[in-house]
Scaffold this motif. Structure first.
Motif, PDB file in Angstrom:
ATOM      1  N   ILE A 243       0.825  -1.100   0.015  1.00  0.00           N
ATOM      2  CA  ILE A 243      -0.128   0.098   0.012  1.00  0.00           C
ATOM      3  C   ILE A 243       0.860   1.342  -0.270  1.00  0.00           C
ATOM      4  N   ILE A 244       2.071   1.077   0.852  1.00  0.00           N
ATOM      5  CA  ILE A 244       2.729   2.529   1.018  1.00  0.00           C
ATOM      6  C   ILE A 244       3.507   2.558  -0.485  1.00  0.00           C
ATOM      7  N   GLY A 245       3.831   1.659  -1.011  1.00  0.00           N
ATOM      8  CA  GLY A 245       4.704   1.605  -2.351  1.00  0.00           C
ATOM      9  C   GLY A 245       3.632   2.276  -3.538  1.00  0.00           C
ATOM     10  N   GLU A 246       2.594   1.468  -3.311  1.00  0.00           N
ATOM     11  CA  GLU A 246       1.617   1.923  -4.385  1.00  0.00           C
ATOM     12  C   GLU A 246       1.154   3.457  -4.265  1.00  0.00           C
ATOM     13  N   VAL A 247       1.126   3.911  -3.119  1.00  0.00           N
ATOM     14  CA  VAL A 247       0.679   5.406  -2.810  1.00  0.00           C
ATOM     15  C   VAL A 247       1.888   6.421  -3.224  1.00  0.00           C
ATOM     16  N   ILE A 248       3.118   5.991  -2.909  1.00  0.00           N
ATOM     17  CA  ILE A 248       4.229   6.781  -3.230  1.00  0.00           C
ATOM     18  C   ILE A 248       4.472   6.782  -4.686  1.00  0.00           C
ATOM     19  N   LEU A 249       4.299   5.647  -5.504  1.00  0.00           N
ATOM     20  CA  LEU A 249       4.182   5.637  -6.990  1.00  0.00           C
ATOM     21  C   LEU A 249       3.079   6.377  -7.663  1.00  0.00           C
ATOM     22  N   GLY A 250       1.861   6.120  -7.082  1.00  0.00           N
ATOM     23  CA  GLY A 250       0.779   6.879  -7.312  1.00  0.00           C
ATOM     24  C   GLY A 250       0.985   8.192  -7.464  1.00  0.00           C
TER      25      GLY A 250
END
Length: 319
Positions: A243-250
């Motif tokens: 979730i954290i990784g997807e938010v940052i890349l998002g």
């Protein structure tokens, strides 16, 4: 055998994450290749079927418009009823194939879980598409489908009262929100109770001949007694990095949208997809690993106690 798996009667978040890290590290390359390959194949099949359904629907709509103009302007013979019927049949056929593809994907997801479970139990086991296909062929589709149906049915029945109350009090914003939250809590709770159903069914698969598949859910409920909150915390800790990784890349994609810089938009989307694919082995190893790490603290036979009917009762010969 058992090079990757050493069971313990007590599973903590720390011990689970440590074991998960070891398993993923050992099996990462083969697991990510198999998962990505399966996803690509599944997406191609779904897109082709969806495109066929769209084309059939467009054909039917085109014929219906032409029929409407025929009626309005008296151009008899411009559109035949048989051509419309053929279009409708093609559209229905495409929909049937689409639902069938979605239906079989559920089986493949379970087959992947079984393949990963075997790799956890045996460090010499190589994860591959061929192995996943073998698991799929060995699977009893009828029994597994009934297990899916029972899971959905019981979850729906447990959340039915709060859903009804939510509709009754929909005019009251506070009560509607309360019942909505309760519905989510119940749904999560029941999903935790039934989480080990597919693995427990696998343990006793020969005994399920002629038996109800709800026994697997009963066994899972007993298996997960006093473990649901622990399992929930483990799932949260496991999925949190994703979730954290997807938010940052998002945020990269959002920046591209906000500034109309399409390079960053597409870069963010691509990175999100790549990161998700790279993280898939962690997600797919989690459930079978938890089952294997906790099974030593539970008697599998006891979880099925007083569930299976005798052969005499099944055949109607009991006295």
């Amino acid at each position: 055998m058992g090079g990757l798996m050493e069971t313990s009667s007590k599973v903590t978040i720390k011990s689970f994450i440590s074991k998960l890290r070891d398993v993923v590290k050992t099996k990462y390359r083969e697991s990510v290749i198999s998962l990505v390959s399966f996803i690509v194949i599944a997406l191609v099949v779904m897109l082709l079927v969806a495109f066929a359904a769209y084309e059939a629907f467009a054909y039917v709509m085109q014929k219906m418009v032409m029929l409407m103009y025929t009626v309005m302007y008296g151009m008899t013979g411009a559109v035949s009823s048989s051509s419309i019927l053929i279009g409708v049949l093609l559209f229905l056929l495409a929909l049937v194939v689409l639902f069938a593809a979605m239906y079989f994907i559920q089986f493949f997801v379970v087959a992947i879980q079984y393949e990963f479970q075997d790799a956890i139990k045996d460090d010499s086991k190589k994860i591959s598409l061929k192995g996943i296909w073998a698991q799929f062929k060995l699977m009893s589709k009828n029994q597994m489908w009934r297990l899916f149906l029972y899971t959905s049915l019981f979850s729906a029945l447990w959340t039915l009262p709060t859903n009804i109350l939510g509709m009754v009090f929909s005019s009251n914003g506070i009560l509607y929100a309360i019942f909505g939250i309760l519905t989510v809590i119940i749904a999560v709770w029941k999903s935790l109770e039934y989480a080990q159903g597919i693995f427990l069914y696998r343990e006793q698969r020969p005994k399920f001949l002629g038996q109800s598949m709800r026994h697997a859910l009963t066994a899972s409920r007993r298996f997960m007694s006093h473990k649901k909150l622990q399992f929930l915390l483990i799932l949260i800790v496991t999925i949190l990095p994703l979730i954290i990784g997807e938010v940052i890349l998002g945020l990269i994609a959002f920046y591209g949208t906000y500034t109309a810089t399409y390079f960053f938009l597409y870069l963010g989307i691509v990175l999100m997809i790549v990161f998700l694919c790279a993280y898939l082995p962690v997600l797919y190893f989690s459930k079978p690993l938890y089952f294997e790490m906790t099974r030593s603290s539970v008697s599998i036979d006891e979880t099925f106690e007083k569930t299976f009917k005798s052969v005499e009762k099944l055949t109607g010969t009991a006295k």
